[in-house]
Design an enzyme around this catalytic site. Structure first.
Site, mmCIF file in Angstrom:
data_model
loop_
_atom_site.group_PDB
_atom_site.id
_atom_site.type_symbol
_atom_site.label_atom_id
_atom_site.label_comp_id
_atom_site.label_asym_id
_atom_site.label_seq_id
_atom_site.Cartn_x
_atom_site.Cartn_y
_atom_site.Cartn_z
ATOM 1 C CG ASP A 67 17.005 -20.955 -47.214
ATOM 2 O OD1 ASP A 67 17.428 -22.084 -47.512
ATOM 3 O OD2 ASP A 67 17.641 -20.162 -46.492
ATOM 4 C CG ASP A 213 23.233 -20.443 -45.939
ATOM 5 O OD1 ASP A 213 23.255 -19.237 -46.274
ATOM 6 O OD2 ASP A 213 22.191 -21.062 -45.690
#
Length: 306
Positions: A67, A213
């Site tokens: 992603d 992340d």
């Protein structure tokens, strides 16, 4: 200078949020746009903005989860046909980004019309420095190598003190530009002007920290400390803190806590799980603002002046 959020969802696209990508638009400052992550369909998102692909000169990949990178091959290919010919581009990212880009271009028989450089990150520290900008990187805490980027705009000279120059007999003209550009200027009459004597206070450069992340960690504080802007993931709400830890992510409240501890000016939350719908947005923001009032939740196509 502005931040343009192109994708603010986590993991997979939803009807309202595409996957990760954010652009730092510096066309007014250095005539460049820098892209941070390039999830699937990022090039489609760019079409809905005023960003020009040929102005994107650097792409910073935080980590290699799909992603965050599946939009790269399409964007790189299309840039060749969007006035990007002969406009160099550099990609920074974890080990493996070079293989990913080169393999997809080779297997699809894509020939770019511009030079591309791929630099893999192997350690924390200074990534590069120019006359105007400096970029540092730090490894975060995720399931695979994930990095944060700290972008520092260098301080700019203050304004020329025109009234002071007039008082010492220097009339407006080309000499003013010469004085501003040189530390020492010798006038026709032999007088010496020191630039620092006729300049106002320096304009402090902006600092933007964009983290990939990551789990919450106080180890990140020195890296992001005193940033004007912090872009931080907010995959889950605080009631899912254990789930966030299990999946190597953060909550909205954890991001707000980090911003408070690091004396950040403004916090922009992104990377929101598709489990959260429009009716959940206000509570996500309110939870975070109880800890750090200067918090915003970015949406796709949100634009924030820096």
């Amino acid at each position: 200078m502005e931040l343009v959020f192109l994708g603010t969802g986590a993991g997979l696209p939803s009807k309202t949020r595409n996957v990760s990508a954010v652009a730092l638009n510096m066309t007014q400052e250095i005539n460049e746009v820098w892209l941070f992550d390039c999830g699937e369909a990022t090039q489609h998102q760019i079409l809905h903005t005023n960003l020009k692909p040929r102005k994107i000169t650097k792409i910073f990949i935080t980590h290699l989860h799909g992603d965050h990178i599946y939009g790269l091959p399409g964007f790189l290919s299309s840039r060749s046909f969007q006035s990007g010919e002969n406009q160099p581009l550099c990609i920074y990212g974890p080990i493996g980004i070079k293989e990913f880009v080169e393999s997809t271009l080779r297997l699809s028989q894509t020939n770019l019309t511009y030079p591309i450089t791929i630099k893999e990150i192997t350690e924390d520290g200074n990534l590069f420095e120019t006359n105007e900008m400096m970029v540092e990187t730090k490894k975060l805490q995720h399931g695979i190598d994930s990095y944060g980027y700290r972008i520092k705009e260098k301080d700019k000279p203050g304004e020329l003190l025109v009234d002071k120059l007039k008082q010492i007999g220097i009339a407006p003209g080309p000499i003013y530009q010469q004085i501003k550009e040189n530390e020492i200027t010798t006038l026709d009459n032999g007088s010496i002007i020191y630039r620092n004597d006729v300049l106002g206070p320096a304009k402090k450069g902006k600092v933007i920290s964009i983290l990939g992340d990551t789990r919450y960690s106080i180890d990140h504080i020195p890296f992001i400390k005193f940033s004007d802007i912090l872009v931080h993931e907010s995959t889950f709400t605080q009631d899912k803190e254990l789930l966030a830890f299990e999946y190597n992510h953060s909550t909205n409240v954890q991001a707000a806590k980090l911003a408070k501890e690091a004396n950040i000016n403004k916090l922009y939350l992104t990377h929101v799980s598709s489990r959260y719908q429009a009716e959940d947005i206000d509570s996500i923001i309110e939870e975070a603002r109880k800890i750090f009032p200067s918090t915003w939740l970015a949406n796709d196509f949100s634009v924030y002046e820096i």
